[in-house]
Design an enzyme around this catalytic site. Sequence first.
Site, mmCIF file in Angstrom:
data_model
loop_
_atom_site.group_PDB
_atom_site.id
_atom_site.type_symbol
_atom_site.label_atom_id
_atom_site.label_comp_id
_atom_site.label_asym_id
_atom_site.label_seq_id
_atom_site.Cartn_x
_atom_site.Cartn_y
_atom_site.Cartn_z
ATOM 1 N N CYS A 1 92.199 -4.847 -11.171
ATOM 2 C CA CYS A 1 91.922 -3.650 -10.375
ATOM 3 C C CYS A 1 93.276 -3.070 -9.978
ATOM 4 C CB CYS A 1 91.091 -4.101 -9.172
ATOM 5 S SG CYS A 1 91.089 -2.936 -7.842
ATOM 6 N N ARG B 1 85.733 8.533 -5.077
ATOM 7 C CA ARG B 1 84.935 7.295 -5.156
ATOM 8 C C ARG B 1 84.427 6.908 -3.775
ATOM 9 N NH1 ARG B 1 87.629 2.413 -8.292
ATOM 10 N NH2 ARG B 1 85.702 1.555 -7.447
ATOM 11 N N ARG C 1 83.598 -2.573 -9.317
ATOM 12 C CA ARG C 1 83.538 -4.033 -9.266
ATOM 13 C C ARG C 1 82.324 -4.473 -8.450
ATOM 14 N NH1 ARG C 1 87.498 -6.977 -9.610
ATOM 15 N NH2 ARG C 1 86.946 -8.187 -7.783
ATOM 16 N N ILE D 1 86.973 -13.672 -8.725
ATOM 17 C CA ILE D 1 85.699 -13.865 -8.007
ATOM 18 C C ILE D 1 85.313 -15.345 -8.033
ATOM 19 C CG2 ILE D 1 84.853 -11.518 -8.443
ATOM 20 C CD1 ILE D 1 82.993 -12.727 -10.557
ATOM 21 N N LYS E 1 80.577 3.090 2.753
ATOM 22 C CA LYS E 1 80.473 2.831 1.303
ATOM 23 C C LYS E 1 80.331 1.341 1.028
ATOM 24 C CE LYS E 1 84.370 2.620 -1.212
ATOM 25 N NZ LYS E 1 84.589 1.386 -1.987
ATOM 26 N N ASN E 2 81.164 0.508 1.672
ATOM 27 C CA ASN E 2 81.186 -0.906 1.320
ATOM 28 C C ASN E 2 79.997 -1.694 1.870
ATOM 29 O OD1 ASN E 2 83.420 -0.366 -0.133
ATOM 30 N ND2 ASN E 2 84.875 -1.132 1.374
HETATM 31 C C1 EPZ Z 1 86.063 -5.660 -0.169
HETATM 32 O O1 EPZ Z 1 86.628 -6.070 -1.398
HETATM 33 C C2 EPZ Z 1 86.141 -4.146 -0.167
HETATM 34 N N1 EPZ Z 1 85.372 -3.614 -1.291
HETATM 35 C C3 EPZ Z 1 87.596 -3.684 -0.289
HETATM 36 O O2 EPZ Z 1 87.598 -2.277 -0.129
HETATM 37 C C4 EPZ Z 1 88.384 -4.292 0.871
HETATM 38 O O3 EPZ Z 1 89.751 -3.962 0.698
HETATM 39 C C5 EPZ Z 1 88.228 -5.814 0.877
HETATM 40 O O4 EPZ Z 1 86.818 -6.144 0.942
HETATM 41 C C6 EPZ Z 1 88.908 -6.461 2.063
HETATM 42 O O5 EPZ Z 1 88.384 -5.940 3.252
HETATM 43 C C7 EPZ Z 1 84.020 -3.568 -1.170
HETATM 44 O O6 EPZ Z 1 83.463 -3.974 -0.169
HETATM 45 C C8 EPZ Z 1 83.283 -2.967 -2.321
HETATM 46 P P1 EPZ Z 1 87.707 -9.813 -0.542
HETATM 47 P P2 EPZ Z 1 86.444 -7.626 -1.852
HETATM 48 O O7 EPZ Z 1 86.830 -10.655 -1.391
HETATM 49 O O8 EPZ Z 1 85.145 -8.127 -1.373
HETATM 50 C C9 EPZ Z 1 90.692 -12.813 -2.703
HETATM 51 C C10 EPZ Z 1 88.001 -0.048 -0.673
HETATM 52 O O9 EPZ Z 1 89.061 0.573 -0.611
HETATM 53 N N2 EPZ Z 1 89.505 -13.377 -3.371
HETATM 54 O O10 EPZ Z 1 87.535 -9.841 0.952
HETATM 55 O O11 EPZ Z 1 86.778 -7.727 -3.298
HETATM 56 C C11 EPZ Z 1 90.993 -11.382 -3.124
HETATM 57 O O12 EPZ Z 1 91.769 -11.359 -4.309
HETATM 58 C C12 EPZ Z 1 87.989 -1.452 -1.238
HETATM 59 O O13 EPZ Z 1 86.891 0.369 -0.246
HETATM 60 C C13 EPZ Z 1 89.660 -14.524 -4.142
HETATM 61 O O14 EPZ Z 1 90.761 -15.050 -4.296
HETATM 62 O O15 EPZ Z 1 87.626 -8.296 -1.015
HETATM 63 C C14 EPZ Z 1 91.757 -10.861 -1.942
HETATM 64 O O16 EPZ Z 1 93.108 -11.290 -2.045
HETATM 65 C C15 EPZ Z 1 89.351 -1.840 -1.820
HETATM 66 N N3 EPZ Z 1 88.561 -15.046 -4.747
HETATM 67 C C16 EPZ Z 1 91.112 -11.575 -0.744
HETATM 68 O O17 EPZ Z 1 90.409 -12.695 -1.293
HETATM 69 C C17 EPZ Z 1 87.318 -14.494 -4.613
HETATM 70 O O18 EPZ Z 1 86.351 -15.031 -5.179
HETATM 71 C C18 EPZ Z 1 90.107 -10.723 0.021
HETATM 72 O O19 EPZ Z 1 89.227 -10.153 -0.928
HETATM 73 C C19 EPZ Z 1 87.187 -13.316 -3.819
HETATM 74 C C20 EPZ Z 1 88.294 -12.788 -3.201
#
Ligand code: EPZ
Length: 430
Positions: free
Chosen positions: A117, A397, A93, A124, A22-23
Amino acid sequence: MEQYVIKGGTPLVGEVEIGGAKNAALAILAASIMTDETVTIENLPDVRDINVMLHAIEGIGAIVDRIDAHTVKINGSTISGMLVDYEYIKKIRASYYLLGALLGKYKKAQVALPGGCDIGSRPIDLHLKGFRALGAEVDISHGLISAAAEHLEGTHIYLDKVSVGATINIMMAAAMADGKTIIENAAKEPHVVDVANFLNSMGAGIRGAGTDVIRIVGVEKLHKTQYTVIPDQIEAGTFMFAAAATKGDVMVKNVIPKHLEATTAKLLEVGCEVEEFDDAVRVVCSKRMRHTQVTTLPYPGFPTDMQPQMSVILGIAEGTSTVTESIFENRFRYVDELTRMGADIKVESNIAIIAGVERYTGARVSAPDLRAGAALVIAGLAADGITVVDDIYYIERGYEHFEEKLASLGAQIEKVSSEKEIQKFTLKVS
Ligand code: EPZ
């Protein structure tokens, strides 16, 4: 509202096929609009998030031709609007990937700002930092992110935090910037590599995906491609853990074992047997599992998307375990639900202290988010008696035909939508 009703206690036995990731697919669908030629994508998971993303792509004017449940042709030449509406962002998102795709191709984009969320605030800021570093003007007003640039100039970007989304979004914008971009401290997840491979199959110049330094040489245009999405390592891990929790024997097919190393390592640690084949893993668990310690980390560490499932199997292991969530700040919301099934778990800040109990007892629970919902189903499969899981749209989802795949392994589970159907199921299985 539909629910799952489960009669626990049956070991899962047999074979299950894993679908597309999915991701990876969400980002690949967004990137597919970066060419005016037709892109064919195969092995899409037929899940709610993918269908929302396809609607968002149609919403900006691209042609989407769904060949079958797992195959789509997309042509971005007819894109007229650069605005991705809030209605899509509030559903998923990941529609923010269209920001990087539209900015890369058209040098302008408007996407509604994603809200909070279920599992944390999920800012972001790193995505926007990357776009600004490439020379885009990025403003946020009235809940909209507007990004625009005369042209994008390749640059050297250091991500303060490892972020899958920021790595992918910046990689897409940089793919059509002028000159070279280097992304340092990049995420190394398999789906980051899949998106890079997809873009390269369209003529992009991306090297180093899968390491923490990704080098991108921007190109003028991207061209058509036919691409198959990698298998979903989290769906695979979820079925591996369901086999373990029910003391079953399951062959999980259509996987890339290398992507499952952290998950496999934990199953071995708690006493399960895991046998690896070229594109399958077999999980056998015949006795009560042992306690262990887990900390979620960016890939190749233990995945945060497997954290709730890990807590569920440790909740019925012998001894006391700890699960530390280092990625998201609010990913233990399932603990209260699991406690209603007899778990003995104490959460202190980002650590769950889990005192293993003999068994779970069936109860009515609600899925608080996608992965926690799947974890509660696993608890129901292992529990004594009947479990009803509410709010299963969260689970749908990201899991295709979840209850059907589990039932094919011998699970007594059905999707229902009324008390009457729950009574009928209960009578049937008792
Ligand atoms: C992706 O989310 C996945 N979603 C998530 O899967 C997964 O848990 C996550 O990666 C970690 O592996 C998709 O790919 C659609 P991150 P993403 O940016 O990209 C912080 C599922 O269950 N951060 O790696 O949003 C953030 O808050 C979902 O399929 C910032 O601070 O995750 C988090 O603490 C849930 N600023 C950490 O980084 C930013 O600009 C990692 O988030 C971006 C992220």
